[in-house]
Design a protein around this motif. Structure first.
Motif, PDB file in Angstrom:
ATOM      1  N   TYR A  42      20.353  15.058  21.253  1.00 54.31           N
ATOM      2  CA  TYR A  42      20.127  15.888  22.172  1.00 54.31           C
ATOM      3  C   TYR A  42      19.166  17.012  21.708  1.00 54.31           C
ATOM      4  CZ  TYR A  42      25.015  14.443  22.523  1.00 54.31           C
ATOM      5  OH  TYR A  42      26.224  13.587  22.532  1.00 54.31           O
ATOM      6  N   PRO A  43      17.822  16.689  21.641  1.00 51.39           N
ATOM      7  CA  PRO A  43      16.762  17.568  21.267  1.00 51.39           C
ATOM      8  C   PRO A  43      16.383  18.594  22.244  1.00 51.39           C
ATOM      9  CG  PRO A  43      15.970  15.396  22.092  1.00 51.39           C
ATOM     10  CD  PRO A  43      17.282  15.282  22.058  1.00 51.39           C
ATOM     11  N   ASP A  44      15.870  19.737  21.844  1.00 52.90           N
ATOM     12  CA  ASP A  44      15.673  20.926  22.721  1.00 52.90           C
ATOM     13  C   ASP A  44      14.237  20.191  23.502  1.00 52.90           C
ATOM     14  OD1 ASP A  44      17.042  22.614  21.575  1.00 52.90           O
ATOM     15  OD2 ASP A  44      15.962  23.675  20.185  1.00 52.90           O
ATOM     16  N   ARG A  45      13.567  19.391  23.198  1.00 53.29           N
ATOM     17  CA  ARG A  45      12.398  18.871  23.829  1.00 53.29           C
ATOM     18  C   ARG A  45      11.758  17.583  23.117  1.00 53.29           C
ATOM     19  NH1 ARG A  45      11.587  21.460  19.127  1.00 53.29           N
ATOM     20  NH2 ARG A  45       9.653  22.543  18.710  1.00 53.29           N
ATOM     21  N   GLU A  82      16.945  11.923  30.438  1.00 55.62           N
ATOM     22  CA  GLU A  82      17.868  12.232  31.333  1.00 55.62           C
ATOM     23  C   GLU A  82      19.179  12.184  30.913  1.00 55.62           C
ATOM     24  OE1 GLU A  82      16.641   9.018  33.807  1.00 55.62           O
ATOM     25  OE2 GLU A  82      14.849  10.030  34.601  1.00 55.62           O
ATOM     26  N   GLN A  83      19.556  12.090  29.695  1.00 55.92           N
ATOM     27  CA  GLN A  83      20.894  12.313  29.139  1.00 55.92           C
ATOM     28  C   GLN A  83      21.957  11.268  29.808  1.00 55.92           C
ATOM     29  OE1 GLN A  83      22.380  14.316  26.396  1.00 55.92           O
ATOM     30  NE2 GLN A  83      20.190  13.698  26.033  1.00 55.92           N
ATOM     31  N   THR A  84      21.407  10.052  30.112  1.00 51.50           N
ATOM     32  CA  THR A  84      22.418   9.101  30.611  1.00 51.50           C
ATOM     33  C   THR A  84      23.315   8.116  29.701  1.00 51.50           C
ATOM     34  OG1 THR A  84      20.421   7.641  30.748  1.00 51.50           O
ATOM     35  CG2 THR A  84      20.936   8.953  32.798  1.00 51.50           C
ATOM     36  N   PHE A  85      22.940   8.381  28.592  1.00 46.72           N
ATOM     37  CA  PHE A  85      23.765   7.475  27.581  1.00 46.72           C
ATOM     38  C   PHE A  85      25.297   8.190  27.439  1.00 46.72           C
ATOM     39  CE2 PHE A  85      21.636  10.529  25.021  1.00 46.72           C
ATOM     40  CZ  PHE A  85      22.525  11.142  24.318  1.00 46.72           C
ATOM     41  N   ALA A 135      28.067  10.059  25.354  1.00 43.99           N
ATOM     42  CA  ALA A 135      27.959  10.656  24.338  1.00 43.99           C
ATOM     43  C   ALA A 135      28.759  10.126  23.313  1.00 43.99           C
ATOM     44  CB  ALA A 135      28.332  12.052  24.574  1.00 43.99           C
ATOM     45  N   PRO A 136      28.642   9.960  21.899  1.00 44.62           N
ATOM     46  CA  PRO A 136      29.572   9.493  21.033  1.00 44.62           C
ATOM     47  C   PRO A 136      30.784  10.503  20.960  1.00 44.62           C
ATOM     48  CG  PRO A 136      27.475   9.824  20.028  1.00 44.62           C
ATOM     49  CD  PRO A 136      27.303  10.169  21.339  1.00 44.62           C
ATOM     50  N   SER A 137      32.265  10.179  20.772  1.00 44.25           N
ATOM     51  CA  SER A 137      33.210  11.016  20.724  1.00 44.25           C
ATOM     52  C   SER A 137      32.974  12.309  19.655  1.00 44.25           C
ATOM     53  CB  SER A 137      34.559  10.204  20.419  1.00 44.25           C
ATOM     54  OG  SER A 137      34.354   9.748  19.365  1.00 44.25           O
ATOM     55  N   PHE A 138      32.322  11.584  18.582  1.00 46.35           N
ATOM     56  CA  PHE A 138      32.268  12.500  17.316  1.00 46.35           C
ATOM     57  C   PHE A 138      30.972  13.566  17.623  1.00 46.35           C
ATOM     58  CE2 PHE A 138      30.852   8.339  16.339  1.00 46.35           C
ATOM     59  CZ  PHE A 138      29.384   8.596  16.181  1.00 46.35           C
ATOM     60  N   LEU A 139      30.276  13.259  18.496  1.00 47.46           N
ATOM     61  CA  LEU A 139      29.111  14.256  18.623  1.00 47.46           C
ATOM     62  C   LEU A 139      28.958  14.623  20.048  1.00 47.46           C
ATOM     63  CD1 LEU A 139      26.013  12.535  16.628  1.00 47.46           C
ATOM     64  CD2 LEU A 139      26.984  14.991  16.582  1.00 47.46           C
ATOM     65  N   PRO A 140      29.815  15.131  20.784  1.00 48.00           N
ATOM     66  CA  PRO A 140      29.868  15.621  22.370  1.00 48.00           C
ATOM     67  C   PRO A 140      28.470  16.100  22.661  1.00 48.00           C
ATOM     68  CG  PRO A 140      31.196  16.805  21.109  1.00 48.00           C
ATOM     69  CD  PRO A 140      30.908  16.070  20.100  1.00 48.00           C
ATOM     70  N   ARG A 141      28.116  15.773  23.893  1.00 46.29           N
ATOM     71  CA  ARG A 141      26.981  16.333  24.555  1.00 46.29           C
ATOM     72  C   ARG A 141      27.293  18.104  24.685  1.00 46.29           C
ATOM     73  NH1 ARG A 141      26.209  12.929  28.260  1.00 46.29           N
ATOM     74  NH2 ARG A 141      24.790  11.798  27.241  1.00 46.29           N
ATOM     75  N   PRO A 142      26.301  18.858  24.296  1.00 46.35           N
ATOM     76  CA  PRO A 142      26.470  20.202  24.519  1.00 46.35           C
ATOM     77  C   PRO A 142      26.587  20.270  26.186  1.00 46.35           C
ATOM     78  CG  PRO A 142      24.378  19.648  23.026  1.00 46.35           C
ATOM     79  CD  PRO A 142      24.902  18.594  23.760  1.00 46.35           C
ATOM     80  N   GLU A 143      27.409  21.379  26.278  1.00 44.42           N
ATOM     81  CA  GLU A 143      27.966  21.516  27.504  1.00 44.42           C
ATOM     82  C   GLU A 143      26.994  21.763  28.887  1.00 44.42           C
ATOM     83  OE1 GLU A 143      31.074  24.397  28.267  1.00 44.42           O
ATOM     84  OE2 GLU A 143      32.484  23.099  27.157  1.00 44.42           O
ATOM     85  N   ASP A 144      25.942  22.768  28.432  1.00 42.72           N
ATOM     86  CA  ASP A 144      24.927  22.840  29.354  1.00 42.72           C
ATOM     87  C   ASP A 144      23.604  22.155  29.435  1.00 42.72           C
ATOM     88  OD1 ASP A 144      24.313  23.775  26.793  1.00 42.72           O
ATOM     89  OD2 ASP A 144      23.631  25.400  27.341  1.00 42.72           O
ATOM     90  N   GLU A 175      21.759  19.186  30.564  1.00 40.35           N
ATOM     91  CA  GLU A 175      21.708  18.093  31.769  1.00 40.35           C
ATOM     92  C   GLU A 175      20.436  17.086  31.407  1.00 40.35           C
ATOM     93  OE1 GLU A 175      21.798  20.358  35.441  1.00 40.35           O
ATOM     94  OE2 GLU A 175      23.709  20.926  34.884  1.00 40.35           O
ATOM     95  N   ALA A 176      19.309  17.743  31.041  1.00 35.82           N
ATOM     96  CA  ALA A 176      18.151  16.894  30.936  1.00 35.82           C
ATOM     97  C   ALA A 176      17.367  17.271  29.544  1.00 35.82           C
ATOM     98  CB  ALA A 176      17.406  16.686  32.049  1.00 35.82           C
ATOM     99  N   VAL A 177      16.399  16.848  29.035  1.00 39.30           N
ATOM    100  CA  VAL A 177      15.973  17.225  27.869  1.00 39.30           C
ATOM    101  C   VAL A 177      14.059  17.342  28.564  1.00 39.30           C
ATOM    102  CG1 VAL A 177      14.499  16.670  25.570  1.00 39.30           C
ATOM    103  CG2 VAL A 177      17.126  16.375  26.294  1.00 39.30           C
ATOM    104  N   PRO A 178      13.569  18.594  28.374  1.00 37.09           N
ATOM    105  CA  PRO A 178      12.268  18.554  28.771  1.00 37.09           C
ATOM    106  C   PRO A 178      11.304  17.844  28.039  1.00 37.09           C
ATOM    107  CG  PRO A 178      13.138  20.868  28.324  1.00 37.09           C
ATOM    108  CD  PRO A 178      14.238  19.689  27.745  1.00 37.09           C
TER     109      PRO A 178
END
Ligand code: UGA
Length: 478
Positions: A167-170, A193-196, A198-207, A209-212
């Motif tokens: 989940y990088p900032d960019r 595009e954050q299409t993978f 998310a592992p249960s122990f590393l949930p995707r940050p809520e906000d 949607e895509a990485v610049p």
């Protein structure tokens, strides 16, 4: 894609695991056979949360090798992720980079390959690596038909490396070859595009949607890495510099940081005052930026000042101990934490080591505790002259002072009341401003923070209540 990663340190291994997790077939290569053996046995060569758990989900998509000859031919993308430690003059040592470029040139396959520099390298290194490979592989004529070198700096933090990779900032890609950029775009697409899943122990940050994606030329990409780390280092040194003044005027640096950080142009992160930064990156990269600039006849006064302020913080801790204890000779000082930050066992440029050395030179006895870094400290600093203790109680027994160096969460919840009874003195120097001052004072400790004289009324419940209600109605806090 088939991906080879040359160098299995923090950056190489984490990148390999993340790319395998999103579906690529990855081989991590390291010339250190003992490290490869550890990895093949399913273990991690260093402490880093979640990497082992991610590895368990890879279904054979990640392999390890000590032989680049097996791996480079047939790879669509070859990452260079070797170390670039500082030379005594501050410039980076490019020996490993050069060796790896030589190895790539020897084993490059027939198909077009993108070579990606993820190591932090001086500006111009991308071109240098490209020319080295073209020269040594005999592909001087139109090398881009065969391969291309791109820059893709890494921004992961130790302790949250797995999170930062997924989940990088960019993502920054530096290249002037559109074919290389297209291939790397495809490589990173699931992350962009954050299409993978998310592992249960590393949930995707809520906000998220895509990485610049930032695409640029090689030199700008290389400069982005140095500028990002230097800026973060400057931000920390800035708050530490203001902290010194806050102490003098009777202010509280934590409140000052909050008051300026809520300005969205400034931002609240990396404004935690304390002993200052350490680790393998900020010190090395600020020195390298200064040395790169010097090649062009430029000085970097802001970056130089950030370094000076930072390393003075370590001396300042010892001076505060001297001020409070008066005599250091024969005194017993316990260090809570050795790692340069929590959630890692990395001791590179760790403030704890400098502080311990300084105290020992002044005649104090130094003991240290760390939840994970003690084994590494024993191995890497056998001559330091400190004793390592497994329990915080043994650290405290007959000690004159405790210094919190690394803000491991476990230290916040220590049984301070019983620890107070074990000590000879009652001084706690909170080098990261994370302990509960009121509780410690209640337990009988003399509490010393960094950037405040501990006199501000900021914990007063009336203030806290006012802050909470003003935040609730969306107004400024004071
Ligand atoms: C740093 C950068 O944050 C990453 O983006 C970069 O990829 C990495 O360097 C690198 O170049 O490889 P890292 O050194 O792992 O990451 O750790 P940080 O979380 O940045 O912390 C660095 C130091 O600053 C630590 O000693 C930490 O205790 C200190 N720090 C951090 C503060 O003193 N105050 C703060 O507010 C934040």
């Amino acid at each position: 894609m088939n991906v080879a990663i040359l160098g299995s340190g923090y950056v190489g291994l984490t990148t390999g695991i993340a790319l395998a997790y999103i579906g690529h077939q990855v081989t991590c290569v390291d010339t250190d056979e003992s490290k490869v053996a550890i990895l093949r046995a399913g273990k991690m060569p260093f402490f880093e949360p979640h990497l082992a758990e991610l590895c368990a989900l890879l279904d054979g998509r990640l392999e390890y090798s000590s032989d680049p000859a097996d791996t480079i031919p047939g790879s669509d993308v070859v990452f260079i992720a070797v170390g670039t430690p500082s030379l005594p003059d501050g410039s980076p040592d490019l020996t490993y980079l050069q060796a790896v470029a030589g190895s790539i040139s020897q084993h490059l396959g027939a198909a077009y390959t993108v070579i990606v520099n993820k190591s932090t390298v001086p500006i111009g290194s991308g071109n240098w690596v490209e020319s080295l490979i073209a020269e040594k592989s005999g592909r001087r004529h139109r090398p881009r038909q065969h391969f291309s070198v791109a820059s893709n700096p890494e921004f992961l933090r130790e302790g949250s490396a797995a999170h930062d990779s997924l989940y990088p900032d960019r993502i920054v890609l530096g290249s002037d070859d559109s074919r290389a950029v297209e291939r790397l775009f495809q490589l990173y697409r699931p992350i962009l595009e954050q299409t993978f899943p998310a592992p249960s122990f590393l949930p995707r940050p809520e906000d998220l949607e895509a990485v610049p994606l930032v695409t640029t030329d090689l030199a700008s990409s290389e400069l982005i890495k140095y500028a990002a780390n230097s800026f973060l280092a400057m931000k920390i040194s800035f708050i530490n510099e203001i902290g010194r003044l806050a102490e003098k005027v009777g202010g509280d640096i934590q409140k000052v940081a909050k008051g300026i950080g809520l300005d969205s142009r400034i931002g609240s992160r990396f404004l935690q005052a304390g002993i200052g930064w350490g680790g393998s990156c900020f010190g090395k990269d600020t020195a390298a930026l200064i040395s790169s600039a010097a090649e062009y006849g430029l000085t970097m006064p802001l970056v130089s000042a950030a370094r000076e302020v930072n390393y003075r913080q370590r001396e300042y801790v010892v001076r505060r101990l001297l001020d409070e204890l008066k005599i250091l000779k024969g005194k017993v000082i316990g260090l809570l934490g050795l790692a340069f930050k929590p959630s890692t066992d990395d001791l590179r440029d760790s403030p704890a080591i400098d502080i311990a050395r300084d105290l020992i030179e002044r005649g104090a006895w130094v003991r240290a505790h760390d939840p994970v870094a003690m084994e590494r400290a024993r191995q890497e600093h056998p001559d330091l002259g400190i004793s390592f203790v497994e329990e915080v109680e043994s650290l405290a027994l007959d000690a004159d002072a405790l210094v919190l160096v690394t803000e491991w969460p476990v230290y916040r919840d220590l049984p301070w009341e019983s620890i107070a009874k074990l000590m000879r003195g009652n001084l706690v120097l909170d080098g990261r401003n994370v302990l509960d001052r009121v509780r410690l004072q209640g337990a009988g400790f003399q509490y010393v923070g960094i950037g405040s004289m501990g006199l501000a009324a900021s914990d007063d419940s009336a203030f806290a209540l006012a802050e909470r209600s003003s935040t609730a109605i969306g107004k400024s806090t004071l």
